[in-house]
Design an enzyme around this catalytic site. Structure first.
Site, PDB file in Angstrom:
ATOM      1  N   SER A   4      15.345   0.196 -96.377  1.00  0.00           N
ATOM      2  CA  SER A   4      14.473   0.941 -95.459  1.00  0.00           C
ATOM      3  C   SER A   4      14.572   2.449 -95.629  1.00  0.00           C
ATOM      4  CB  SER A   4      14.831   0.621 -94.005  1.00  0.00           C
ATOM      5  OG  SER A   4      14.730  -0.741 -93.762  1.00  0.00           O
ATOM      6  N   HIS A  54       8.674  -0.190 -96.316  1.00  0.00           N
ATOM      7  CA  HIS A  54       9.012  -1.001 -97.486  1.00  0.00           C
ATOM      8  C   HIS A  54       7.742  -1.105 -98.313  1.00  0.00           C
ATOM      9  CE1 HIS A  54      12.972  -2.620 -96.126  1.00  0.00           C
ATOM     10  NE2 HIS A  54      12.487  -2.200 -94.984  1.00  0.00           N
ATOM     11  N   HIS A  91      12.583  -9.528 -95.245  1.00  0.00           N
ATOM     12  CA  HIS A  91      13.706  -9.886 -94.381  1.00  0.00           C
ATOM     13  C   HIS A  91      13.446 -11.230 -93.707  1.00  0.00           C
ATOM     14  CE1 HIS A  91      13.552  -5.483 -94.629  1.00  0.00           C
ATOM     15  NE2 HIS A  91      14.860  -5.489 -94.466  1.00  0.00           N
ATOM     16  N   TYR A 105      13.893 -11.819 -90.651  1.00  0.00           N
ATOM     17  CA  TYR A 105      13.270 -11.629 -89.330  1.00  0.00           C
ATOM     18  C   TYR A 105      11.746 -11.539 -89.405  1.00  0.00           C
ATOM     19  CZ  TYR A 105      13.136  -6.603 -90.481  1.00  0.00           C
ATOM     20  OH  TYR A 105      12.905  -5.406 -91.095  1.00  0.00           O
ATOM     21  N   GLU A 106      11.200 -11.359 -90.612  1.00  0.00           N
ATOM     22  CA  GLU A 106       9.741 -11.349 -90.759  1.00  0.00           C
ATOM     23  C   GLU A 106       9.188 -12.766 -90.754  1.00  0.00           C
ATOM     24  OE1 GLU A 106       8.240  -8.299 -93.749  1.00  0.00           O
ATOM     25  OE2 GLU A 106      10.375  -8.300 -94.203  1.00  0.00           O
ATOM     26  N   ALA A 150      19.770   0.073 -94.941  1.00  0.00           N
ATOM     27  CA  ALA A 150      20.021   0.886 -93.755  1.00  0.00           C
ATOM     28  C   ALA A 150      20.899   0.062 -92.841  1.00  0.00           C
ATOM     29  CB  ALA A 150      18.704   1.215 -93.067  1.00  0.00           C
ATOM     30  N   MET A 185      20.399  -6.038 -91.167  1.00  0.00           N
ATOM     31  CA  MET A 185      19.546  -7.232 -91.131  1.00  0.00           C
ATOM     32  C   MET A 185      19.141  -7.703 -92.529  1.00  0.00           C
ATOM     33  SD  MET A 185      17.100  -5.962 -88.034  1.00  0.00           S
ATOM     34  CE  MET A 185      17.796  -5.202 -86.548  1.00  0.00           C
ATOM     35  N   SER A 186      19.906  -7.304 -93.529  1.00  0.00           N
ATOM     36  CA  SER A 186      19.526  -7.713 -94.897  1.00  0.00           C
ATOM     37  C   SER A 186      20.775  -7.987 -95.721  1.00  0.00           C
ATOM     38  CB  SER A 186      18.695  -6.602 -95.553  1.00  0.00           C
ATOM     39  OG  SER A 186      19.489  -5.452 -95.789  1.00  0.00           O
ATOM     40  N   ASN A 234      22.130   5.152 -88.176  1.00  0.00           N
ATOM     41  CA  ASN A 234      22.383   5.385 -86.736  1.00  0.00           C
ATOM     42  C   ASN A 234      23.749   4.798 -86.434  1.00  0.00           C
ATOM     43  OD1 ASN A 234      20.585   2.794 -87.200  1.00  0.00           O
ATOM     44  ND2 ASN A 234      21.914   2.374 -85.451  1.00  0.00           N
ATOM     45  N   HIS A 260      13.376   2.079 -84.799  1.00  0.00           N
ATOM     46  CA  HIS A 260      13.040   1.981 -86.222  1.00  0.00           C
ATOM     47  C   HIS A 260      12.694   3.364 -86.773  1.00  0.00           C
ATOM     48  CE1 HIS A 260      11.848   0.121 -89.952  1.00  0.00           C
ATOM     49  NE2 HIS A 260      10.617   0.607 -89.867  1.00  0.00           N
TER      50      HIS A 260
END
Ligand code: HPA
Length: 295
Positions: A32, A63, A85, A87-88, A115, A228-229, A252, A264
């Site tokens: 990201s 992306h 990902h 989550y998609e 990220a 998340m990846s 963050n 995001h």
């Protein structure tokens, strides 16, 4: 004719290979907001994910979704500018399909970037951290299900999922980014040089960010970073015998550690602030990896 995952990965690999004379041994996935490196390649051929047979399409802003074949200091690389990902809504097979394709194209070293939220309080926003190990809390595993021995064995070791050898080269590359005499004298990595911290990356499914209670639990489990990846890709790569290096950008501090709400936009903003440094690091690292490749 049965269309197995292996057949689909081969078809995609062949599609890519006929479009470039380059034969990359090094694959790179840019996370990201970290896509700048792909813009700097020489001899580049860029192929949108949408054009590659069986490739999943990214739905997340930031992306761009291109596979870029090019060279860095004369070394061929295959760079995924963006990824998909879980989550998609993608399965583990879909999330790791690009890694399967890179492997079938002949990639033997894979650099995964992402990220991440910083859990270790010693980390700070904007820092690059080497992934030393991971904790898979996604509830998924890309090698669950029937095993295709053509990719790799049913059971395989994960005790050095992130190559010690590649991490050592990454430390060298980071240090070399400041070669000023003053820095050498004082040991201070001023200028662009920096010292990499290492940490344990814990992956959740997402896309909701974590609660502070989850972050406290993850800290107790030994996690330094949350994202998340990456872990699915690492598992698929290790299945294929590919050496893996992981680099997280702390976009963050994790929920409850930083006082402001997570967004995001903040992830993308920090990514953009750091992507030039990451690109500089990769430009130094790629030739080091190429000159020491053992596989
Ligand atoms: N949590 C999960 N994934 C992330 C974060 C985070 O705080 N920051 C960037 N990706």
């Amino acid at each position: 004719m049965t269309d197995t995952l292996y057949d689909r990965a081969n078809a995609a690999a062949e599609f890519v290979l006929v479009r470039t004379p380059l034969r990359a041994r090094i694959g790179i996935v840019l996370g990201s907001g970290l896509g700048a490196f792909a813009e700097q390649l020489a001899d580049a051929t860029a192929i949108p994910f949408a054009d590659i047979p069986h490739f999943p399409q990214s739905t997340v802003p930031g992306h761009s979704g291109r596979l870029v074949l090019g060279t860095v200091a004369g070394v061929p690389v295959a760079v995924m500018q963006g990824r998909v990902h879980a989550y998609e809504g993608y399965s583990s097979d879909e999330v790791t399909f690009p890694v399967r394709v890179l492997g079938r194209m002949g990639v033997t070293q894979l650099i995964l970037t992402n990220a991440a939220g910083g859990i270790n309080p010693a980390f700070h926003q904007g820092q690059l951290v080497l992934i030393a190990d991971h904790i898979n809390l996604t509830g998924r595993n890309p090698v669950a299900g029937r095993n295709d021995e053509r990719f790799g064995p049913r059971f395989f070791d994960m005790s050095e999922a992130y190559s010690v050898r590649l991490r050592s080269l990454a430390h060298d590359a980071a240090r070399s980014m400041d070669s000023s005499p003053q820095a050498a004298e004082t040991g201070h990595t001023g200028g662009h040089g920096f010292r990499f911290d290492e940490g344990v990356y814990l992956s959740v499914l997402g896309p909701s960010f974590e609660t502070p209670a989850e972050i406290r639990a993850f800290a107790a489990m030994g996690a330094d970073l949350v994202g998340m990846s990456t872990v699915q890709e690492t598992i698929a790569a290790r299945h294929m015998g590919i050496e893996v290096l992981g680099i997280s950008c702390v976009t963050n501090m994790a929920a409850g550690i930083q006082k402001e709400p997570l967004s995001h936009e903040e992830v993308m903003e920090t990514g953009r602030a750091v992507e030039a440094r990451l690109a500089g690091l990769l430009r130094r690292l790629v030739p080091l990896v190429a000159s020491t490749a053992t596989q």
